[in-house]
Write a protein that holds these residues in place. Structure first.
Motif, PDB file in Angstrom:
ATOM      1  N   ASN A 173      20.715  84.538   6.132  1.00 33.62           N
ATOM      2  CA  ASN A 173      19.369  83.964   6.023  1.00 33.62           C
ATOM      3  C   ASN A 173      19.399  82.594   5.368  1.00 33.62           C
ATOM      4  OD1 ASN A 173      18.248  86.229   7.218  1.00 33.62           O
ATOM      5  ND2 ASN A 173      17.770  87.222   5.282  1.00 33.62           N
ATOM      6  N   MET A 174      20.341  82.380   4.486  1.00 37.17           N
ATOM      7  CA  MET A 174      20.462  81.083   3.821  1.00 37.17           C
ATOM      8  C   MET A 174      20.678  79.964   4.835  1.00 37.17           C
ATOM      9  SD  MET A 174      23.506  79.760   1.337  1.00 37.17           S
ATOM     10  CE  MET A 174      24.571  79.672   2.795  1.00 37.17           C
ATOM     11  N   VAL A 175      21.521  80.203   5.823  1.00 36.22           N
ATOM     12  CA  VAL A 175      21.788  79.196   6.847  1.00 36.22           C
ATOM     13  C   VAL A 175      20.532  78.913   7.658  1.00 36.22           C
ATOM     14  CG1 VAL A 175      23.129  78.728   8.937  1.00 36.22           C
ATOM     15  CG2 VAL A 175      24.232  79.768   6.963  1.00 36.22           C
ATOM     16  N   ILE A 176      19.763  79.965   7.978  1.00 39.11           N
ATOM     17  CA  ILE A 176      18.515  79.771   8.727  1.00 39.11           C
ATOM     18  C   ILE A 176      17.517  78.976   7.898  1.00 39.11           C
ATOM     19  CG2 ILE A 176      16.594  80.939   9.859  1.00 39.11           C
ATOM     20  CD1 ILE A 176      18.442  83.283  10.398  1.00 39.11           C
ATOM     21  N   PHE A 177      17.368  79.322   6.630  1.00 43.42           N
ATOM     22  CA  PHE A 177      16.454  78.586   5.750  1.00 43.42           C
ATOM     23  C   PHE A 177      16.900  77.133   5.593  1.00 43.42           C
ATOM     24  CE2 PHE A 177      14.979  82.693   3.682  1.00 43.42           C
ATOM     25  CZ  PHE A 177      13.698  82.574   4.177  1.00 43.42           C
ATOM     26  N   LEU A 178      18.201  76.917   5.492  1.00 40.80           N
ATOM     27  CA  LEU A 178      18.709  75.555   5.327  1.00 40.80           C
ATOM     28  C   LEU A 178      18.366  74.695   6.541  1.00 40.80           C
ATOM     29  CD1 LEU A 178      20.297  73.712   3.442  1.00 40.80           C
ATOM     30  CD2 LEU A 178      22.405  74.480   4.560  1.00 40.80           C
ATOM     31  N   ALA A 179      18.483  75.274   7.724  1.00 41.12           N
ATOM     32  CA  ALA A 179      18.097  74.543   8.935  1.00 41.12           C
ATOM     33  C   ALA A 179      16.595  74.242   8.930  1.00 41.12           C
ATOM     34  CB  ALA A 179      18.468  75.351  10.171  1.00 41.12           C
ATOM     35  N   THR A 207       6.662  72.972   1.231  1.00 36.27           N
ATOM     36  CA  THR A 207       7.856  73.696   1.689  1.00 36.27           C
ATOM     37  C   THR A 207       7.501  75.039   2.317  1.00 36.27           C
ATOM     38  OG1 THR A 207       9.128  72.642  -0.075  1.00 36.27           O
ATOM     39  CG2 THR A 207      10.107  74.564   1.002  1.00 36.27           C
ATOM     40  N   LEU A 208       6.749  75.862   1.599  1.00 36.01           N
ATOM     41  CA  LEU A 208       6.431  77.194   2.120  1.00 36.01           C
ATOM     42  C   LEU A 208       5.598  77.142   3.408  1.00 36.01           C
ATOM     43  CD1 LEU A 208       5.767  79.493  -0.967  1.00 36.01           C
ATOM     44  CD2 LEU A 208       7.725  79.462   0.568  1.00 36.01           C
ATOM     45  N   PRO A 209       4.523  76.323   3.498  1.00 41.04           N
ATOM     46  CA  PRO A 209       3.788  76.263   4.769  1.00 41.04           C
ATOM     47  C   PRO A 209       4.649  75.775   5.930  1.00 41.04           C
ATOM     48  CG  PRO A 209       2.441  75.371   3.005  1.00 41.04           C
ATOM     49  CD  PRO A 209       3.802  75.584   2.428  1.00 41.04           C
ATOM     50  N   PRO A 213       7.022  79.664  10.115  1.00 42.03           N
ATOM     51  CA  PRO A 213       7.685  80.322  11.253  1.00 42.03           C
ATOM     52  C   PRO A 213       9.086  80.827  10.924  1.00 42.03           C
ATOM     53  CG  PRO A 213       6.632  78.274  11.933  1.00 42.03           C
ATOM     54  CD  PRO A 213       6.587  78.292  10.439  1.00 42.03           C
ATOM     55  N   VAL A 214       9.822  80.064  10.102  1.00 41.82           N
ATOM     56  CA  VAL A 214      11.175  80.489   9.718  1.00 41.82           C
ATOM     57  C   VAL A 214      11.111  81.740   8.853  1.00 41.82           C
ATOM     58  CG1 VAL A 214      13.294  79.799   8.539  1.00 41.82           C
ATOM     59  CG2 VAL A 214      12.002  78.129   9.863  1.00 41.82           C
ATOM     60  N   LEU A 215      10.152  81.783   7.926  1.00 38.03           N
ATOM     61  CA  LEU A 215       9.979  82.965   7.082  1.00 38.03           C
ATOM     62  C   LEU A 215       9.641  84.192   7.916  1.00 38.03           C
ATOM     63  CD1 LEU A 215       7.996  81.490   4.070  1.00 38.03           C
ATOM     64  CD2 LEU A 215      10.182  82.682   3.923  1.00 38.03           C
ATOM     65  N   LEU A 216       8.838  83.992   8.957  1.00 38.65           N
ATOM     66  CA  LEU A 216       8.484  85.120   9.827  1.00 38.65           C
ATOM     67  C   LEU A 216       9.719  85.660  10.542  1.00 38.65           C
ATOM     68  CD1 LEU A 216       6.360  86.931  11.171  1.00 38.65           C
ATOM     69  CD2 LEU A 216       6.044  85.129  12.890  1.00 38.65           C
ATOM     70  N   VAL A 217      10.526  84.759  11.093  1.00 40.48           N
ATOM     71  CA  VAL A 217      11.741  85.186  11.795  1.00 40.48           C
ATOM     72  C   VAL A 217      12.705  85.882  10.842  1.00 40.48           C
ATOM     73  CG1 VAL A 217      13.783  84.355  13.020  1.00 40.48           C
ATOM     74  CG2 VAL A 217      11.547  83.414  13.587  1.00 40.48           C
TER      75      VAL A 217
END
Length: 293
Positions: A173-179, A207-209, A213-217
């Motif tokens: 998940n870290m890699v996805i968040f970083l992207a 940042t959060l808004p 979409p990334v948080l949802l995935v």
């Protein structure tokens, strides 16, 4: 049907065949098994096979160990998923910071647990949390805290597995968040700094808004994966102590390959599938509403 449609179906045909053979056919076969009393006797002689309709499902709903396994899995998800997402996001924010150095090295080091063999690291964790000789209890002893029976105490067995699972999987998940963080326009942060926004305000309002979409995935992937808890209790505790680490998949494994009641095991799999499907549908609906707002 025009040529464009025919060409599309022709290109999609190999993938559809693979999905049909390796996914849909096994799923339909498992669904059919869940409606029968397929067990060791039926495996020896198919004439012993009987159709029981929803009997396996009704029987499972009256089985205490199934509800205990479901609660253990739910507890694992409720605690592990937020913790995993928080650690993943925190690590991604640190790697994305301007002052961070040696980013490729740290990114590789933090992602390494994801690709390591689970059995190998589980054995190491068992030694780290060993009651008498473990490094963790030794460190607690230096602080004047008594030794904890991490894998022998029902109060601590599941939290220890949660800690292990978070450490093992947060790098993905870290890699996805970083992207996702790298895709946020820096102009937004510059405008916020000019307006006098603090770092916490920038994180909360930008940042959060932007990561919505990334948080949802990440949430859907993590919840689906954590509901399929099996390898950790199988390797580390075998469902003990006092069945406090028996997960739904571990219960399914024992039903199918210890007691050879394959019909009941298939019913467990489909009940878990329905639970994951329902939770995923709710998350996606919630995410769609957020996008409309």
């Amino acid at each position: 049907m025009n040529r464009a449609s025919l060409a599309g179906w022709a290109f999609a045909a190999p993938a559809l065949v693979v999905l049909g053979v390796f996914f849909f056919l096994p799923v339909m076969a498992a669904l059919a098994l869940s409606l029968t009393d397929f067990d060791l006797y039926a495996l020896a002689d198919m004439r012993n096979l009987r159709f029981v309709a929803l009997g396996n499902y009704l029987d499972l709903l009256q089985t205490p160990i199934f509800w205990k396994a479901l609660w253990n899995t739910t507890y694992f998800v409720l605690v592990g998923v937020p913790l995993s997402i928080a650690v993943s996001l925190g690590a991604a924010l640190l790697l994305n910071a301007r002052v961070a150095r040696f980013k490729p090295l740290f990114r590789t080091a933090l992602f390494a647990p994801v690709v390591t063999t689970l059995v190998a690291v589980a054995v190491i964790w068992r030694y780290l949390f060993h009651t008498q000789y473990g490094l963790v209890n030794w460190a607690l002893g230096q602080l004047g805290i008594g030794a904890v029976d991490w894998f022998g105490d029902p109060r601590w067995a599941m939290p220890t597995i949660i800690l292990f699972a978070v450490w093992k999987n947060f790098g993905y998940n870290m890699v996805i968040f970083l992207a996702g963080l790298q895709a946020i326009p820096q102009d937004l942060y510059e405008a916020a700094r000019i307006d006098g926004a603090s770092r916490w305000q920038q994180f909360w309002h930008i940042t959060l808004p932007q990561l919505g979409p990334v948080l949802l995935v990440v949430g859907v992937i993590t919840i689906s994966g954590y509901f399929q808890l099996f390898a950790e209790p199988y390797v580390m505790t075998r469902g003990d102590p006092l069945q406090s680490t028996v997960s739904v998949l571990y219960f399914m494994f024992e039903e199918g390959f210890k007691w050879w009641t394959l019909g009941r095991a298939s019913a467990v799999a489909f009940l878990l599938f329905l639970i994951i499907l329902a939770i995923t549908a709710v998350l996606l609906r919630f995410g769609r509403r957020k996008e409309l707002v």
